[in-house]
Design a protein around this motif. Structure first.
Motif, short mmCIF file in Angstrom:
data_model
loop_
_atom_site.label_atom_id
_atom_site.label_comp_id
_atom_site.label_asym_id
_atom_site.label_seq_id
_atom_site.Cartn_x
_atom_site.Cartn_y
_atom_site.Cartn_z
N ASP A 231 -13.38 24.38 73.47
CA ASP A 231 -14.50 24.70 74.33
C ASP A 231 -14.17 24.30 75.76
OD1 ASP A 231 -15.98 25.61 72.33
OD2 ASP A 231 -17.45 24.00 72.35
N HIS B 236 -18.78 29.45 75.24
CA HIS B 236 -17.60 29.06 74.45
C HIS B 236 -16.43 29.98 74.74
CE1 HIS B 236 -20.23 26.63 71.90
NE2 HIS B 236 -21.02 27.68 71.83
N HIS C 150 -14.76 29.51 68.93
CA HIS C 150 -15.85 29.94 68.03
C HIS C 150 -15.74 31.44 67.68
CE1 HIS C 150 -18.70 26.36 68.27
NE2 HIS C 150 -17.85 26.11 69.26
N ASP D 35 -20.28 23.41 66.18
CA ASP D 35 -20.71 22.30 67.03
C ASP D 35 -21.82 21.53 66.33
OD1 ASP D 35 -18.96 23.11 69.00
OD2 ASP D 35 -20.49 24.12 70.21
N HIS E 242 -18.50 18.13 75.54
CA HIS E 242 -18.55 17.46 74.24
C HIS E 242 -19.13 16.05 74.35
CE1 HIS E 242 -15.52 20.66 73.75
NE2 HIS E 242 -16.16 20.84 72.62
N HIS F 285 -22.36 16.94 71.92
CA HIS F 285 -22.03 17.47 70.60
C HIS F 285 -20.53 17.31 70.38
CE1 HIS F 285 -20.72 21.05 72.94
NE2 HIS F 285 -19.88 21.23 71.94
N HIS G 295 -17.19 19.15 68.29
CA HIS G 295 -16.78 20.48 67.83
C HIS G 295 -15.79 20.28 66.69
CE1 HIS G 295 -15.00 24.67 68.96
NE2 HIS G 295 -14.45 24.27 67.83
#
Ligand SMILES: [Zn+2]
Length: 291
Positions: A34, A129, A132, A139, A224, A227, A229
């Motif tokens: 990301d 993103h 993904h 995430d 990040h 969250h 990943h």
């Protein structure tokens, strides 16, 4: 809010990518994470439903597509799916099974809060993103829910950074439960790599005692901070799925982590120009509806 990292989440300069290669992270991980925001792609149709047929994760997470995707249900034993209006709750069946399994294993602690996975057919997303794209990425928030979510909580979750402005971790938002959550994923043999904010990696490098092998799976990357990943390995037998570069040996707490706290890592704050998208690979053109 991380003043230091969050504004940097939109760009990766050529210099930075080359430096990461020099540091042993490899182009695969650099390009697939990301935070590398390519130019907007407006000519690719957005599909509401998966491409029918057998499941295949095709290509790499930063340039690929997904056939035979399945949806993660809105909720289940130990998880809640967030922001369903984005229609990014799709994945390779292996990813969905993995999340259902992890939710069940962690259900006594709470409910996983699942953010973006993939679009129904994977492929490049128009915002948020670079990766993904193949249904192997997900995430997850650093906190667990303690009870089922209502529609409003599900649609508009509060995404608070766990990183403080001075590069530490906020003790109100990071504790043993967060370490245990990340460790549960990092020690699972189905996981290929996990992206976390460099401040998180640094804090864990400084605090984890005993078994430290799992720290290797945690790869620092911009953003990040609210969250993490998780990328699972290519599903067994899926020959069209391109695995990421092998992780460098060691726990990753040495010089490659130190780089993230240099002025070089903090520059540039704005992309000089949008990063060109790689051409859509031939095997994905029919799935993604492009000629
Ligand atoms: Zn992600």
């Amino acid at each position: 809010m991380s003043k230091f990292f969050k504004p940097l989440a939109r760009n990766a300069s050529r210099v930075r990518v080359l430096l990461l290669i020099a540091l042993g992270l490899g182009a695969g991980s650099a390009m697939a994470a990301d935070g590398v925001q390519p130019a907007a792609l407006t000519s690719v149709p957005v599909f509401a439903k998966p491409y029918p047929g057998p499941a295949h994760s095709i290509g790499s997470p930063a340039n690929g597509c997904l056939a035979g995707a399945v949806a993660l249900p809105l909720s289940g034993t130990g998880w809640e799916t967030l922001r369903p209006g984005r229609n990014r709750y799709w994945g390779n069946p292996a990813l969905v099974a993995f999340l259902e399994d992890m939710g069940g294993r962690l259900a006594s602690q709470g409910r996983l809060l699942v953010l973006d996975m993939a679009q129904p057919r994977g492929g490049h997303m128009t915002f948020a993103h670079a990766a993904h794209q193949t249904g192997v990425d997900v995430d997850l928030m650093y906190r667990l829910a303690t009870e089922p979510l209502n529609d409003e909580q599900r649609a508009a979750p509060v995404l608070d950074s766990v990183v403080t402005s001075d590069g530490g971790l906020d003790p109100a938002r990071w504790g043993d439960a967060q370490t245990a959550l990340v460790k549960a994923f990092a020690t699972d043999p189905r996981v290929e790599r996990i992206f976390v904010n460099p401040a998180i990696k640094r804090a864990l490098c400084q605090s984890v005692t005993g078994d430290r092998n799992w720290l290797r799976t945690l790869r620092p990357w911009w953003g990040h901070d609210e969250h993490f990943h998780v990328r699972i390995k290519c599903p067994p037998g899926d020959g069209a799925c391109i695995a990421g570069a092998a992780l460098p040996p060691g726990d990753g707490c040495g010089k490659e982590l130190a780089w993230w706290f240099t002025p070089e890592a903090a520059l540039p704050k704005q992309p000089a120009k949008p990063k060109p998208l790689p051409p859509i690979r031939a095997e994905c053109r029919t799935i993604l509806g492009v000629e």
